[in-house]
Design a protein around this motif. Structure first.
Motif, PDB file in Angstrom:
ATOM      1  N   ILE A 184       0.747  -1.355  -0.001  1.00 12.11           N
ATOM      2  CA  ILE A 184      -0.045   0.106  -0.035  1.00 12.11           C
ATOM      3  C   ILE A 184       0.765   1.266  -0.122  1.00 12.11           C
ATOM      4  O   ILE A 184       0.651   2.249  -0.763  1.00 12.11           O
ATOM      5  CB  ILE A 184      -0.992   0.026   1.356  1.00 12.11           C
ATOM      6  N   ILE A 185       2.081   1.242   1.016  1.00 14.23           N
ATOM      7  CA  ILE A 185       2.897   2.483   0.832  1.00 14.23           C
ATOM      8  C   ILE A 185       3.457   2.693  -0.331  1.00 14.23           C
ATOM      9  O   ILE A 185       3.839   3.768  -0.863  1.00 14.23           O
ATOM     10  CB  ILE A 185       3.547   2.450   2.227  1.00 14.23           C
ATOM     11  N   SER A 186       4.031   1.455  -1.201  1.00 12.80           N
ATOM     12  CA  SER A 186       4.692   1.478  -2.104  1.00 12.80           C
ATOM     13  C   SER A 186       3.895   2.080  -3.272  1.00 12.80           C
ATOM     14  O   SER A 186       4.326   3.068  -3.896  1.00 12.80           O
ATOM     15  CB  SER A 186       5.002   0.143  -2.567  1.00 12.80           C
ATOM     16  N   LEU A 187       2.484   1.736  -3.174  1.00 14.04           N
ATOM     17  CA  LEU A 187       1.652   2.279  -4.328  1.00 14.04           C
ATOM     18  C   LEU A 187       1.552   3.959  -4.085  1.00 14.04           C
ATOM     19  O   LEU A 187       1.239   4.488  -5.033  1.00 14.04           O
ATOM     20  CB  LEU A 187       0.192   1.595  -4.646  1.00 14.04           C
ATOM     21  N   VAL A 188       1.213   4.270  -2.951  1.00 16.88           N
ATOM     22  CA  VAL A 188       1.047   5.505  -2.416  1.00 16.88           C
ATOM     23  C   VAL A 188       2.248   6.548  -2.952  1.00 16.88           C
ATOM     24  O   VAL A 188       2.110   7.421  -3.638  1.00 16.88           O
ATOM     25  CB  VAL A 188       0.819   5.760  -1.127  1.00 16.88           C
ATOM     26  N   LEU A 189       3.534   5.972  -2.646  1.00 14.22           N
ATOM     27  CA  LEU A 189       4.693   6.525  -3.264  1.00 14.22           C
ATOM     28  C   LEU A 189       4.891   6.519  -4.573  1.00 14.22           C
ATOM     29  O   LEU A 189       5.197   7.654  -5.014  1.00 14.22           O
ATOM     30  CB  LEU A 189       6.108   5.642  -2.688  1.00 14.22           C
TER      31      LEU A 189
END
Length: 384
Positions: free
Chosen positions: A110-115
């Motif tokens: 999730i945080i990877s996609l946000v970045l």
């Protein structure tokens, strides 16, 4: 206006994920009591979460890279909501462990996609600062996530702490649905094409530096509470205030990192790694006095708040220019390195305190800082 709202929601996602990961630390005694389990058994929740996070994040980000980013993000948020709600409703310890595995498995993706979305919506000149701002959301969660969980747990129960996270997740998911760009340009490639990113010397050295610095940090941060109370002899009343102060230094470091990355790229990494090395070597000496000890802790946490954002921007920029099909994988590198570093550093610390006083633990961290300093010098040479 839309860019500002998107930025706020991305920061809230990071805050949400940070709270979910660290809140368990504040309620670990309550969990042990409710299930009649030992603290050591329940403590495995922290280690298991970090390991699951580190293992599943690269796998998920690589496999899902060929699918529509928006649909993947929404799906992962729903899985996260289900996993966290299971945590809130867990009738036994086995169910609790299973639910934590579910949330850890998708949190990194999730945080990877946000970045990735940060790199899409932010103009190149604002990318560094927005990445740093998103990371500040995670850092903020490390400061107030534990007190929030403890406060809710005291007033109601530890189950209510995670129910609060589920409500927050639902609200943030709705905002993401309306604010996240759809049908974004997406280079697709095979898994082997994506893994080419890891063969780039800049990426490899960045990973080494990040893991080494996080390991160095968690050699002492694992025992931050006994360091403050037993070594520096501050009272338990002062403990929360000082932990908050240390956490604020991480946030300031994150904020400074956005400016440093935007102006200098990675050219200041040898200076940052070298400063960490020096401060870790001085740690034992400074701990002989309560005032100098807490000052050193604040300064080293300020410095350690910088590398994550600087290196993550580099990962994204390298992928954007040379490996566009590996953007998802590039965006996952920082959280992966962080959790590997946490695992290595905390394990090393737990072994080291058997033959070293806690006040001397900085010497062990200095070993990792030497590795990061060498890696930083080599990185600058490759950049040139």
């Amino acid at each position: 206006m839309k860019y500002r709202l998107q930025s706020i929601v991305f920061v809230l996602v990071a805050f949400l994920l940070g709270c979910n990961e660290f809140m368990v630390v504040g309620v670990i005694s309550n969990i042990a009591k409710s299930y009649h389990a030992s603290l050591s058994t329940v403590g495995l929740l922290v280690t298991m979460f970090a390991l699951t996070y580190a293992i599943c994040t690269p796998v998920l980000t690589t496999i899902t890279a060929k699918y529509d980013r928006f649909k993947v993000l929404m799906t992962l948020m729903v899985v996260f909501l289900v996993g966290n709600t299971l945590t809130a409703c867990s009738p036994n310890l086995l169910c609790l462990f299973a639910s934590r595995i579910i949330t850890a498995a998708v949190a990194g993706a999730i945080i990877s996609l946000v970045l990735v979305y940060v790199s899409i919506i932010a103009p190149i000149q604002k990318r560094s600062m927005l990445v740093a701002t998103v990371f500040s959301g995670f850092s903020t969660a490390t400061i107030i996530g534990v007190p929030i969980g403890t406060t809710i747990s005291t007033a109601f129960s530890w189950h209510a702490s995670f129910a609060f996270i589920s409500i927050l997740t639902l609200i943030i998911t709705i905002f993401l649905f309306f604010l996240v760009p759809r049908n974004t340009k997406q280079a697709k490639g095979s898994i082997m094409h994506q893994l080419q990113l890891l063969r780039d010397p800049r990426i490899f050295l960045g990973i080494v530096i990040m893991v080494a610095l996080m390991s160095a940090e968690y050699t002492f941060y694992t025992y931050i509470r006994p360091i403050i109370t037993d070594v520096l002899h501050y009272s338990t009343t002062q403990l929360n205030l000082l932990l908050g102060l240390v956490g604020i230094m991480f946030i300031i470091g994150n904020t400074c990192a956005g400016t440093i990355s935007g102006r200098y790229g990675t050219s200041k990494m040898p200076l940052i790694s070298g400063a960490c090395l020096l401060l870790l070597l001085l740690m034992g000496l400074s701990f002989t006095n309560a005032f100098t000890g807490i000052i050193l802790l604040c300064v080293i946490c300020l410095v350690l708040g910088m590398p994550g954002s600087i290196l993550q921007v580099m990962f994204l920029n390298v992928a954007d220019r040379n490996y566009p099909e590996a953007m998802n994988l590039a965006s996952s590198l920082n959280p992966i390195c962080t959790n590997i570093g946490v695992t290595v550093g905390s394990f090393t610390a737990s072994v080291s305190v058997n033959f070293l006083a806690i006040g001397e633990i900085g010497y062990i961290g200095a070993i990792f800082a030497i590795i990061s300093t060498i890696g930083s010098v080599l990185l600058i040479r490759h950049d040139k």
